[in-house]
Design a protein around this motif. Sequence first.
Motif, short mmCIF file in Angstrom:
data_model
loop_
_atom_site.label_atom_id
_atom_site.label_comp_id
_atom_site.label_asym_id
_atom_site.label_seq_id
_atom_site.Cartn_x
_atom_site.Cartn_y
_atom_site.Cartn_z
N GLU A 6 11.92 17.57 42.49
CA GLU A 6 12.84 17.63 41.65
C GLU A 6 12.52 17.44 40.15
O GLU A 6 11.45 16.99 39.72
CB GLU A 6 14.03 16.54 41.88
CG GLU A 6 14.58 16.48 43.23
CD GLU A 6 15.27 15.10 43.62
OE1 GLU A 6 15.82 15.03 44.73
OE2 GLU A 6 14.87 14.20 42.89
N CYS A 22 15.33 21.98 42.38
CA CYS A 22 14.73 21.27 43.67
C CYS A 22 14.13 22.29 44.36
O CYS A 22 14.78 23.05 45.08
CB CYS A 22 15.78 20.27 44.40
SG CYS A 22 14.99 19.56 45.85
N TRP A 36 23.06 18.21 46.59
CA TRP A 36 22.76 17.23 45.56
C TRP A 36 23.82 15.92 45.79
O TRP A 36 24.89 16.00 46.00
CB TRP A 36 22.85 17.83 44.16
CG TRP A 36 21.86 18.82 43.62
CD1 TRP A 36 22.20 20.43 43.93
CD2 TRP A 36 20.68 18.50 43.20
NE1 TRP A 36 20.74 20.79 43.12
CE2 TRP A 36 20.12 19.82 43.04
CE3 TRP A 36 20.02 17.39 42.77
CZ2 TRP A 36 18.70 19.85 42.22
CZ3 TRP A 36 18.83 17.43 42.30
CH2 TRP A 36 18.14 18.78 42.22
N CYS A 93 18.01 15.40 45.62
CA CYS A 93 18.16 16.50 46.27
C CYS A 93 17.93 16.29 47.96
O CYS A 93 17.12 15.23 48.30
CB CYS A 93 17.39 17.44 45.94
SG CYS A 93 16.77 19.18 46.85
N GLY A 110 14.53 14.24 48.39
CA GLY A 110 13.65 14.29 47.24
C GLY A 110 13.38 12.87 46.67
O GLY A 110 14.25 11.91 47.06
#
Length: 119
Positions: A6, A22, A36, A93, A110
Motif C-alpha cells: 500500500e 494497493c 479498503w 487493503c 496489506g
Amino acid sequence: QVQLVESGGGLVQTGGSLRLSCQASGNIFSINYMDWYRQAPGKQRELVATIGDRTLYADSVKGRFTISRDNAKNTVYLQMNSLIPEDTGVYYCRILAKEFYNVPIRTYWGQGTQVTVSS
C-alpha cells in the motif's frame, strides 16, 4: 504467496484529498474482490469500500470516496476527497484471490497506511 503493498497515506488538512494505492504481486490466478478497510484508534476495523462484481461504500464515505481497480496491474485505488478528521486511521487493503485455478479463494491483507486528517 501473494503480497500487498500500500502507498499514498499521509497528513492532510480538513477538506483535502489523498489517493491510496494497493498493488498485489506474487502468484495470482484471479482476484474476486478488492476492498479498503480502516481502523481508527480505539475502534474496530471497518469496511470503507469494496469493488468486485459490484461496488459498495460505507455510508460515512459515500459521495466523498471513490474506489477503482486496474486489473492489468492488480491494483486497487481509493480516491478520498473532502476529508474530515473522522477519516483518520490506518487504512488496509484486502483482496479475495486465488493463487491457482484449483485452490480455494483466500484472503490477503496489506500492512496498512496511516491517514491523518487535521482540523
